[in-house]
Scaffold this motif. Sequence first.
Motif, short mmCIF file in Angstrom:
data_model
loop_
_atom_site.label_atom_id
_atom_site.label_comp_id
_atom_site.label_asym_id
_atom_site.label_seq_id
_atom_site.Cartn_x
_atom_site.Cartn_y
_atom_site.Cartn_z
N THR A 80 -2.49 3.74 -4.44
CA THR A 80 -3.88 3.92 -4.09
C THR A 80 -4.56 2.56 -4.06
O THR A 80 -4.54 1.83 -5.05
N ILE A 140 0.81 -1.22 0.00
CA ILE A 140 0.00 0.00 0.00
C ILE A 140 0.84 1.27 0.00
O ILE A 140 0.33 2.35 -0.29
N ASN A 141 2.12 1.15 0.34
CA ASN A 141 2.96 2.34 0.45
C ASN A 141 3.16 2.98 -0.93
O ASN A 141 3.72 2.37 -1.84
N THR A 201 -1.27 5.75 3.13
CA THR A 201 -1.65 5.49 1.74
C THR A 201 -2.91 6.29 1.42
O THR A 201 -3.38 7.07 2.24
#
Length: 267
Positions: free
Chosen positions: A44, A40-41, A138
């Motif tokens: 989206t 998720i880093n 995120t």
Amino acid sequence: MRRVIAAGVALAACAVLFGAAPASAAEPLQLTVSLDGRDINGNTVTIDPAKSAELSVTAINNSDSVVRVRSVRVSGVALALTFFSYDTTMPFDVPAKSRVTRTLVLDFTDLGGQAIGLLPTTVDIVGAQREDLGSVSTVSDVRGSLWSVYGVFGLAMLVITAFLWATALLALARHRLAPNRWRRALRFLPAGIGTGLVAVITLSVLKLVPPEPAIEIPVVIGTAAIGLILGYLTPHPIPPLPPSSTPDDPTVDLRTRRLENTTEGFA
């Protein structure tokens, strides 16, 4: 009533401008988080309330002591307000100079009534004293309802902002604004702030731009400045006409004379 609404808009703007959390000390754990197998880093992630999601958290402890974890928290924040938060109690220890991976399944069924659109989202590891041990940020694309808490909040801000503009423009049309330019500018300021808040929420709901501080603050400050300038440049109100000295009743001040019949003798 107008002052109450204006104060509410101003408070919301203050939350946007000053509500960001101050920088904290270095976190003891480094995190790597994936949702349904996707990191998720910097990405989206899509959250569908109709489906559950598998969240995998890897905690890396570079210190010389054991770090005790109490729970994992997933939260979404916009305009310095938390619109959804999921806490999952999952105690585990992260030994010194090692890493631990834990996987949990999140049920987002209730999220459809809480948020919609793009929202900044944070995954936090919480310690036994509820301190933050590590976090990853995120942006979530929430497939929620327009009638969710976030959607209704945006609609309410739209109605309030329209009311503020209507009252300010009506006062301008009726020449009831203050003679002082700066007071007229301040009369338009809440409407400008409300316009910025509505713009931020609309961009978020339409999935164009997430409401992050780097976006929120310039937009709100810009629209507030536009409101001030418009109010400052409004024309000076026409002073009221002085009371007329001419009486309104045409029968007032009429002078009457008594006509007397005189008789003359004839010689």
